[in-house]
Design an enzyme around this catalytic site. Structure first.
Site, PDB file in Angstrom:
ATOM      1  CB  SER A 240       2.092   1.528  -1.162  1.00 17.98           C
ATOM      2  OG  SER A 240       3.203   0.738  -1.522  1.00 17.98           O
ATOM      3  CE  LYS A 241      -1.349   2.061  -3.528  1.00 23.46           C
ATOM      4  NZ  LYS A 241      -0.378   3.084  -3.551  1.00 23.46           N
TER       5      LYS A 241
END
Length: 474
Positions: A240-241
């Site tokens: 994820s980010k």
RNA sequence: GGCCCCAUGGUCUAGCGGUUAGGACAUCGCCCUUUCAAGGCGGUAACACGGGUUCGAAUCCCGUUGGGGCUACCA
């Protein structure tokens, strides 16, 4: 049985965000297999989540697909080109299928309130489990899952799969607003579009038995499934980010090449012997699901950087120069379009020292007639008063050099050094700082040659006054 | 919790009963060298654990442990 049907594959992203590396790899595998099999590749936008879907994401996904070089073959005609399919434009299809199931008592209406505590680990029991709830209108439409028996299907990566129906609940087909859920829409579309190979992330493996049940209820032949492993972050959690850049758009903005991305992504979960560097064409030539592994893969930014650097070297100089042009312009550097050869040459001196395009352009700054980006600390150490006579002598020789090219320039440097009885480095290093503003740079003679005599002498002079002023001040 | 999937160096992986367990990234060292890189050469480093099956297991089977996923009127 699938062998009799023409291969048809699809990538079905939902526009709830930018195309991320996981989705891009799924798209890549589908695309590569479709091309390898000489089949059709379809792009279908699954926009049934009205809350989270946004038009900007649709555009961004299409943009990213095109940039990566993953072209699709069919879809509604959009200005002469095949656009993607949008599920929200196909609601009639799902409703018709739903009515069919309802009419045959394979589905029923359910009016119990939407369950909200999905996060809690404890399963929520719906009164619909009694399967007696019915309402002539309204509510959600649920599938009547068989109480017994097994659902079986073939997964090209995991083998024959079998799930007991008893473990499956009566899942929702149509939400109360008439919009289909993912499982239902995906099946109606995959069947309707005659998809033969459903290649998607491992996270859908548990959904597949539900979908197979729908295929059977609707009387459709099931496709072959291929559930590819997930991509994880270094902490082995879903990527994820917070792990860093994850969207294709971000990598593009950071200056990565599409070739590097597709190359690296293909190697995440797939291998063909020792093959490491290849373009899409070379991938298609050997791609097969047999090369796909089962274990989740950790995204390695270092190896991506390596692939990127390798592609910088692999790209034909002219091609690289063309792609870099917009980057130079964005950096505000005065690129002389009438000197393509010079631009190409200076780029090549930076290729072995760069990773991203942005990286390369930043380092190219000193080649242009703009204020030098001085590394003050380094220049303060190198450009001392003792160096003044050396640079002055160097400037004199370079001013009268007959042929302004690397070899004669090198000769001038070395001759001067030996005449002064000092090491070549004692001339080269001060010159490097004078010409580039820093202690690290491409080869000095190449740099001087590319800089041109005028700029070289100008920088040498500027440095001499810089030292003199420094001495006066210090 | 229930169900499912997975397991070779730090990372990506090759291997598909018999290999000195191969390659790549990263890392370390050497060479090259005007700096920094790049490049060349070399090194460290793996079959999660325990039982089986077999003449023989990284490879096949079963457990354990560990990781991941699903369990929504999200996809």
């Amino acid at each position: 049985m699938q062998t009799m049907r023409a291969p048809r594959l699809r990538f079905a992203p939902s526009p709830t965000g930018y195309l991320h590396v996981g989705g891009a790899r799924t798209a890549l595998f589908n695309w590569a297999l479709a091309r390898r099999l000489g089949g059709t590749f379809i792009l279908r936008i699954e926009d049934t989540d009205r809350q989270r879907s946004e038009q900007v994401y649709v555009e961004a996904i299409l943009d990213a697909m095109r940039w990566l070089g993953l072209d699709w073959d069919e879809g509604p005609d959009v200005g002469g080109a095949a656009g993607p399919y949008f599920q929200m434009e196909r609601l009639d299809l799902y409703r018709r299928a739903a009515e069919d199931l309802l009419a045959r008592n394979l589905a029923y209406r359910c009016i119990c309130p939407a369950r909200e505590d999905a996060e809690t680990s404890s399963p929520v029991t719906c009164s619909c489990a009694a399967r007696t709830v019915s309402a002539s209108e309204g509510g959600a439409l649920r599938f009547r899952t068989p109480a017994e028996g097994q659902v079986t299907f073939l997964d090209l990566i995991h083998g024959d799969m079998s799930f007991p129906c008893a473990d499956l609940e009566d899942f929702v087909l149509l939400k109360a607003d008439g919009v289909p859920t993912y499982n239902f829409a995906a099946v109606v579309d995959d069947a309707g579009m005659q998809i033969t190979h459903v290649v998607r992330g491992d996270d859908h493996l548990s959904n597949t038995p539900k979908q197979v049940l729908i295929y059977q209820a609707l009387g459709y032949e099931t496709p072959a499934f291929a559930h590819i492993p997930m991509i994880l972050g270094p902490d082995r959690k879903r990527l994820s980010k917070r792990h860093g850049a994850v969207s294709i758009q971000q990598f593009r903005e950071d200056g990565y090449l599409p070739e590097a991305l597709t190359n690296y992504l293909a190697r995440l979960g797939w291998a063909h012997g020792d093959m490491e560097l290849f373009d899409l064409e070379e991938l298609v030539a050997v791609f097969s699901l047999e090369g796909v592994g089962k274990a989740p893969a950790v995204f390695d930014y270092d190896k991506l950087a390596w692939a990127q650097a390798a592609w910088l070297k692999r790209l034909p100089p002219q091609e690289l120069r063309d792609r870099l042009l917009p980057w130079f312009e964005a950096a505000g550097l005065p690129v002389a379009v009438d000197e393509p050869a010079r631009l190409e040459a200076l780029i090549q001196t930076l290729v072995p020292r760069s990773v991203t395009l942005d990286d390369l352009v930043r380092q190219a700054r000193f080649y242009f007639d703009v204020p030098l980006d001085w590394d003050e600390e380094a220049s303060g150490k190198v450009l001392v008063s003792a160096v003044v006579p050396i640079l002055r002598a160097l400037a004199e020789r370079l001013a009268t050099l007959a042929d302004w090219s690397p070899a004669p320039i090198e000769d001038a440097f070395r001759t001067l050094a030996s005449e002064l009885g000092i090491k070549a480095g004692a001339v080269i290093q001060p010159a490097r700082v004078a010409l580039t503003g820093r202690t690290a740079s491409p080869g000095m003679f190449e740099v001087a040659a590319l800089l041109g005599r005028d700029l070289t002498l100008k920088r040498l002079e500027a440095s001499l006054s810089k030292v003199t002023e420094g001495v006066l001040q210090g």
